[in-house]
Design a protein around this motif. Structure first.
Motif, PDB file in Angstrom:
ATOM      1  N   THR A   1       0.830  -1.204   0.000  1.00 25.10           N
ATOM      2  CA  THR A   1       0.000   0.000   0.000  1.00 25.10           C
ATOM      3  C   THR A   1       0.862   1.250   0.000  1.00 25.10           C
ATOM      4  OG1 THR A   1      -0.139  -0.138   2.424  1.00 25.10           O
ATOM      5  CG2 THR A   1      -1.944  -1.088   1.159  1.00 25.10           C
ATOM      6  N   LYS A   2       2.025   1.196   0.624  1.00 25.27           N
ATOM      7  CA  LYS A   2       2.930   2.346   0.626  1.00 25.27           C
ATOM      8  C   LYS A   2       3.404   2.666  -0.784  1.00 25.27           C
ATOM      9  CE  LYS A   2       6.997   4.136   3.082  1.00 25.27           C
ATOM     10  NZ  LYS A   2       8.057   3.813   4.068  1.00 25.27           N
ATOM     11  N   ASP A   3       3.691   1.629  -1.575  1.00 23.22           N
ATOM     12  CA  ASP A   3       4.053   1.847  -2.974  1.00 23.22           C
ATOM     13  C   ASP A   3       2.887   2.456  -3.746  1.00 23.22           C
ATOM     14  OD1 ASP A   3       6.563   0.692  -2.586  1.00 23.22           O
ATOM     15  OD2 ASP A   3       5.832  -1.314  -3.041  1.00 23.22           O
ATOM     16  N   PHE A   4       1.694   1.940  -3.488  1.00 25.79           N
ATOM     17  CA  PHE A   4       0.504   2.369  -4.232  1.00 25.79           C
ATOM     18  C   PHE A   4       0.109   3.800  -3.895  1.00 25.79           C
ATOM     19  CE2 PHE A   4      -4.187   2.449  -4.859  1.00 25.79           C
ATOM     20  CZ  PHE A   4      -4.236   2.086  -6.197  1.00 25.79           C
ATOM     21  N   VAL A   5       0.226   4.167  -2.615  1.00 21.16           N
ATOM     22  CA  VAL A   5      -0.281   5.466  -2.150  1.00 21.16           C
ATOM     23  C   VAL A   5       0.757   6.568  -2.287  1.00 21.16           C
ATOM     24  CG1 VAL A   5      -1.174   6.724  -0.147  1.00 21.16           C
ATOM     25  CG2 VAL A   5      -1.923   4.382  -0.594  1.00 21.16           C
ATOM     26  N   ILE A   6       2.014   6.312  -1.896  1.00 18.30           N
ATOM     27  CA  ILE A   6       3.028   7.370  -1.884  1.00 18.30           C
ATOM     28  C   ILE A   6       4.316   6.947  -2.583  1.00 18.30           C
ATOM     29  CG2 ILE A   6       2.148   8.623   0.128  1.00 18.30           C
ATOM     30  CD1 ILE A   6       4.077   7.081   1.874  1.00 18.30           C
ATOM     31  N   ALA A   7       4.203   6.043  -3.550  1.00 17.42           N
ATOM     32  CA  ALA A   7       5.339   5.634  -4.395  1.00 17.42           C
ATOM     33  C   ALA A   7       6.544   5.198  -3.562  1.00 17.42           C
ATOM     34  CB  ALA A   7       5.735   6.768  -5.336  1.00 17.42           C
ATOM     35  N   GLY A   8       6.276   4.572  -2.422  1.00 18.78           N
ATOM     36  CA  GLY A   8       7.365   4.075  -1.581  1.00 18.78           C
ATOM     37  C   GLY A   8       8.245   5.167  -0.991  1.00 18.78           C
ATOM     38  N   ARG A   9       7.799   6.430  -1.058  1.00 21.74           N
ATOM     39  CA  ARG A   9       8.590   7.591  -0.594  1.00 21.74           C
ATOM     40  C   ARG A   9       9.966   7.610  -1.259  1.00 21.74           C
ATOM     41  NH1 ARG A   9       6.958   9.732   4.837  1.00 21.74           N
ATOM     42  NH2 ARG A   9       9.143   9.931   5.375  1.00 21.74           N
TER      43      ARG A   9
ATOM     44  N   THR B   1      -4.600   4.269 -12.955  1.00 20.42           N
ATOM     45  CA  THR B   1      -4.493   4.534 -11.523  1.00 20.42           C
ATOM     46  C   THR B   1      -4.682   3.254 -10.734  1.00 20.42           C
ATOM     47  OG1 THR B   1      -5.411   6.750 -11.893  1.00 20.42           O
ATOM     48  CG2 THR B   1      -5.338   5.958  -9.626  1.00 20.42           C
ATOM     49  N   TYR B   2      -5.601   2.404 -11.166  1.00 18.20           N
ATOM     50  CA  TYR B   2      -5.886   1.133 -10.493  1.00 18.20           C
ATOM     51  C   TYR B   2      -4.658   0.240 -10.440  1.00 18.20           C
ATOM     52  CZ  TYR B   2      -8.254  -3.327  -9.490  1.00 18.20           C
ATOM     53  OH  TYR B   2      -8.646  -4.526  -8.930  1.00 18.20           O
ATOM     54  N   ILE B   3      -3.942   0.152 -11.557  1.00 16.12           N
ATOM     55  CA  ILE B   3      -2.832  -0.791 -11.595  1.00 16.12           C
ATOM     56  C   ILE B   3      -1.522  -0.192 -11.085  1.00 16.12           C
ATOM     57  CG2 ILE B   3      -3.843  -2.120 -13.473  1.00 16.12           C
ATOM     58  CD1 ILE B   3      -2.015  -0.720 -15.418  1.00 16.12           C
ATOM     59  N   GLY B   4      -1.329   1.123 -11.252  1.00 16.08           N
ATOM     60  CA  GLY B   4      -0.029   1.695 -10.932  1.00 16.08           C
ATOM     61  C   GLY B   4       0.015   2.640  -9.754  1.00 16.08           C
ATOM     62  N   GLY B   5      -1.136   3.124  -9.286  1.00 14.26           N
ATOM     63  CA  GLY B   5      -1.154   3.998  -8.122  1.00 14.26           C
ATOM     64  C   GLY B   5      -0.291   5.241  -8.302  1.00 14.26           C
ATOM     65  N   MET B   6       0.352   5.681  -7.208  1.00 11.62           N
ATOM     66  CA  MET B   6       1.150   6.904  -7.235  1.00 11.62           C
ATOM     67  C   MET B   6       2.378   6.774  -8.123  1.00 11.62           C
ATOM     68  SD  MET B   6       1.527  10.021  -6.524  1.00 11.62           S
ATOM     69  CE  MET B   6       0.174  10.320  -5.401  1.00 11.62           C
ATOM     70  N   TRP B   7       2.904   5.565  -8.282  1.00 15.44           N
ATOM     71  CA  TRP B   7       4.033   5.400  -9.200  1.00 15.44           C
ATOM     72  C   TRP B   7       3.608   5.746 -10.630  1.00 15.44           C
ATOM     73  CZ3 TRP B   7       8.874   5.734  -8.708  1.00 15.44           C
ATOM     74  CH2 TRP B   7       9.558   5.230  -7.597  1.00 15.44           C
ATOM     75  N   ALA B   8       2.456   5.229 -11.051  1.00 17.39           N
ATOM     76  CA  ALA B   8       1.973   5.536 -12.399  1.00 17.39           C
ATOM     77  C   ALA B   8       1.669   7.015 -12.543  1.00 17.39           C
ATOM     78  CB  ALA B   8       0.726   4.710 -12.704  1.00 17.39           C
ATOM     79  N   ILE B   9       1.038   7.595 -11.513  1.00 18.56           N
ATOM     80  CA  ILE B   9       0.683   9.006 -11.556  1.00 18.56           C
ATOM     81  C   ILE B   9       1.935   9.872 -11.651  1.00 18.56           C
ATOM     82  CG2 ILE B   9      -0.295  10.900 -10.185  1.00 18.56           C
ATOM     83  CD1 ILE B   9      -2.316   8.823  -9.115  1.00 18.56           C
ATOM     84  N   SER B  10       2.959   9.567 -10.853  1.00 20.24           N
ATOM     85  CA  SER B  10       4.165  10.395 -10.812  1.00 20.24           C
ATOM     86  C   SER B  10       4.925  10.346 -12.134  1.00 20.24           C
ATOM     87  CB  SER B  10       5.079   9.936  -9.671  1.00 20.24           C
ATOM     88  OG  SER B  10       4.425  10.034  -8.426  1.00 20.24           O
ATOM     89  N   ILE B  11       5.057   9.165 -12.700  1.00 23.17           N
ATOM     90  CA  ILE B  11       5.797   9.034 -13.958  1.00 23.17           C
ATOM     91  C   ILE B  11       5.034   9.690 -15.104  1.00 23.17           C
ATOM     92  CG2 ILE B  11       6.717   7.387 -15.640  1.00 23.17           C
ATOM     93  CD1 ILE B  11       7.207   5.492 -13.239  1.00 23.17           C
ATOM     94  N   THR B  12       3.722   9.443 -15.165  1.00 26.62           N
ATOM     95  CA  THR B  12       2.936  10.090 -16.222  1.00 26.62           C
ATOM     96  C   THR B  12       2.884  11.604 -16.010  1.00 26.62           C
ATOM     97  OG1 THR B  12       0.914   9.589 -14.967  1.00 26.62           O
ATOM     98  CG2 THR B  12       1.507   8.090 -16.756  1.00 26.62           C
ATOM     99  N   ASP B  13       2.871  12.056 -14.755  1.00 23.53           N
ATOM    100  CA  ASP B  13       2.898  13.505 -14.490  1.00 23.53           C
ATOM    101  C   ASP B  13       4.156  14.148 -15.054  1.00 23.53           C
ATOM    102  OD1 ASP B  13       0.486  13.548 -13.228  1.00 23.53           O
ATOM    103  OD2 ASP B  13       1.277  13.745 -11.196  1.00 23.53           O
ATOM    104  N   PHE B  14       5.284  13.466 -14.925  1.00 25.59           N
ATOM    105  CA  PHE B  14       6.536  14.012 -15.446  1.00 25.59           C
ATOM    106  C   PHE B  14       6.477  14.140 -16.967  1.00 25.59           C
ATOM    107  CE2 PHE B  14      10.858  13.094 -17.143  1.00 25.59           C
ATOM    108  CZ  PHE B  14      11.450  14.296 -16.770  1.00 25.59           C
TER     109      PHE B  14
END
Length: 472
Positions: A27-35, A163-176
């Motif tokens: 969940t930490k990976d999903f929510v906050i990209a593992g910090r 968003t379902y499959i990648g969470g914050m990691w997907a969001i952060s990379i696509t945001d860049f």
């Protein structure tokens, strides 16, 4: 050709989500990209928090009609919010190592405060998400001829999948990636339209007297509405989970603070570009301003009067902005639902089960927002309503909890409930003074009275739990 590009772009977005999903194990990976986000990814993610349909379509329309005084809320208020987050909130919250804002309410006050704050936070997102879906529906309708409702449904589907499959990691990379698209696309469009309109100076000279006035008239009514415009997003979006998740995803507290400052400056500078584009459009194609929907002027202008390359660059930038904003806004309430509404009552849930609940919550939040988008189509109105709710309910309790030792549990609960009730009452009554002013003041008074009349030892318990605010 343009439609082919749009389809290709959406497919690439989904592929990025699939690639990012390989890094999601907890969940930490999903929510906050593992910090683990470095500075450039953290700043891009924070910048993309709100740089969506309201900034490009809604704010540019307001600017053309009302000048700077019409866009204090966005981009100026939004940039202020990010800078204030860096100055006062990013470092202390980062050091607590929590997943949600509502976890802070549990640690600082009580389990009841956690639950109530979550109940009041979640609805504030539906209007925001719906605004982005409306914008996507407008764009896809203009490009493909499908109905706006079908466009809204397609937007919801794409955002849910990655968003379902990648969470914050997907969001952060696509945001860049999407931040690069936004900057390049808007800059090229602004340069070309500026040249067609006679140059930068000519565009500015075409505006009426007082158009660039930044301060209001000196009467009470003008000043109070000016203040309300600044704080709607400037303060109202500070206690928002989507901002918090992006701050917490940074690899260190220092990175979180720096990313907040950088993203605030990015938002303010890049946010000026759509405003300039709107002015160019009024000069070059006044018939669109007179006959069309104000928030649809720029897309229609590009579609009707620009080259294919320009259309690809602009709609790529616009889709990037909308998808970035929507994905983070969907993930935020889904996280709160799993972490703060479900997990406390099912203590035997393991991490995999919690992750599954959060992913299912992503689907539910997107579906409810799409339904709301189908009923209310005004982007600017939807965004303003969502920010006002978080301001009157959560800003005072969060700030007092961080910086006032005497803030009590009952004072917090009173601030949340009283602020919201007063705001809703004033909304219904359509008061001359903006309702969020009444709600914000009521929340502050309730916090002060509740903490003074019913003090407790919540701060001492907080310190005893090894979260010492004086060291943050």
């Amino acid at each position: 050709m343009l439609l082919t590009f749009i389809v290709l772009y959406l497919c690439i977005t989904l592929l990025i989500g699939w690639w990012a999903s390989r890094r999601v194990h907890t969940t930490k990976d999903f929510v906050i990209a593992g910090r683990n986000l470095p500075m450039i990814l953290a700043a891009s993610a924070l910048f993309a928090t709100w740089f969506g349909s309201e900034t490009i379509m809604g704010a540019s329309s307001e600017f053309v009609e009302n000048g700077f005084l019409g866009v204090i809320e966005d981009p100026f208020g939004a940039a202020l919010c990010l800078i204030l987050v860096g100055a006062f909130f990013a470092r202390p919250l980062y050091k607590m190592n929590i997943l949600t804002f509502n976890d802070f309410f549990r640690l600082r006050f009580s389990r009841k405060a956690e639950f109530i704050s979550a109940i009041f936070m979640i609805p504030s997102y539906f209007g925001w998400i719906a605004a982005q879906m409306v914008a996507m529906g407008v764009i896809l309708s203009s490009i493909t001829g499908i109905s706006e409702l079908q466009g809204i449904a397609l937007c919801a589907l794409v955002v849910v999948i990655y968003t379902y499959i990648g969470g914050m990691w997907a969001i952060s990379i696509t945001d860049f990636v999407q931040t690069i698209m936004i900057i390049v696309g808007l800059l090229i469009l602004a340069i070309q339209l500026g040249q067609k309109a006679g140059g930068f100076q000519a565009v500015l000279a075409s505006t009426p007297e007082g158009f660039f006035r930044f301060f209001p008239d000196r009467d009470f009514h003008s000043i109070i509405h000016y203040i309300a415009a600044w704080i709607t997003i400037g303060l109202g979006s500070i206690p928002q989970q989507d901002v918090f998740q992006r701050v917490m995803a940074a690899k260190s507290a220092k990175t979180a603070v720096q990313a907040s400052y950088v993203s605030g400056l990015m938002y303010l500078s890049i946010g000026m570009i759509p405003l300039f584009i709107g002015l160019c459009g009024r000069i070059l194609y006044p018939e669109l301003s007179e006959n069309g929907d104000g928030q649809n002027i720029i897309p229609q202008m590009v579609l009707s009067h620009s080259s294919l390359l320009m259309q690809i660059m602009f709609f790529g930038a616009l889709l990037s902005a909308i998808l970035s904003t929507t994905s983070g806004a969907v993930l935020a309430p889904a996280t709160v639902i799993g972490e703060n509404l479900i997990r406390p009552y099912f203590p035997k849930l393991d991490d995999k089960q919690l992750l599954r609940i959060m992913r299912l919550s992503v689907v539910g939040v997107a579906l409810l927002s799409a339904i709301m988008a189908g009923y209310t189509r005004n982007i600017y109105e939807l965004v303003g309503q969502s920010s006002a709710l978080s301001l009157v309910a959560l800003f005072v309790p969060l700030t007092a909890g961080l910086y006032w030792k005497k803030a009590s549990d009952l004072g917090t609960l009173m601030a949340i409930v009283v602020g919201t009730v007063v705001w809703l009452f004033c909304e219904i009554q359509a008061t001359a003074i903006p309702s969020l002013i009444y709600g914000g003041v009521a929340s502050l008074v309730a916090m002060l009275l509740g903490s003074w009349l019913w003090p407790d030892k919540s701060y001492e318990r907080f310190v005893n739990n090894q979260v010492n605010l004086s060291d943050l």
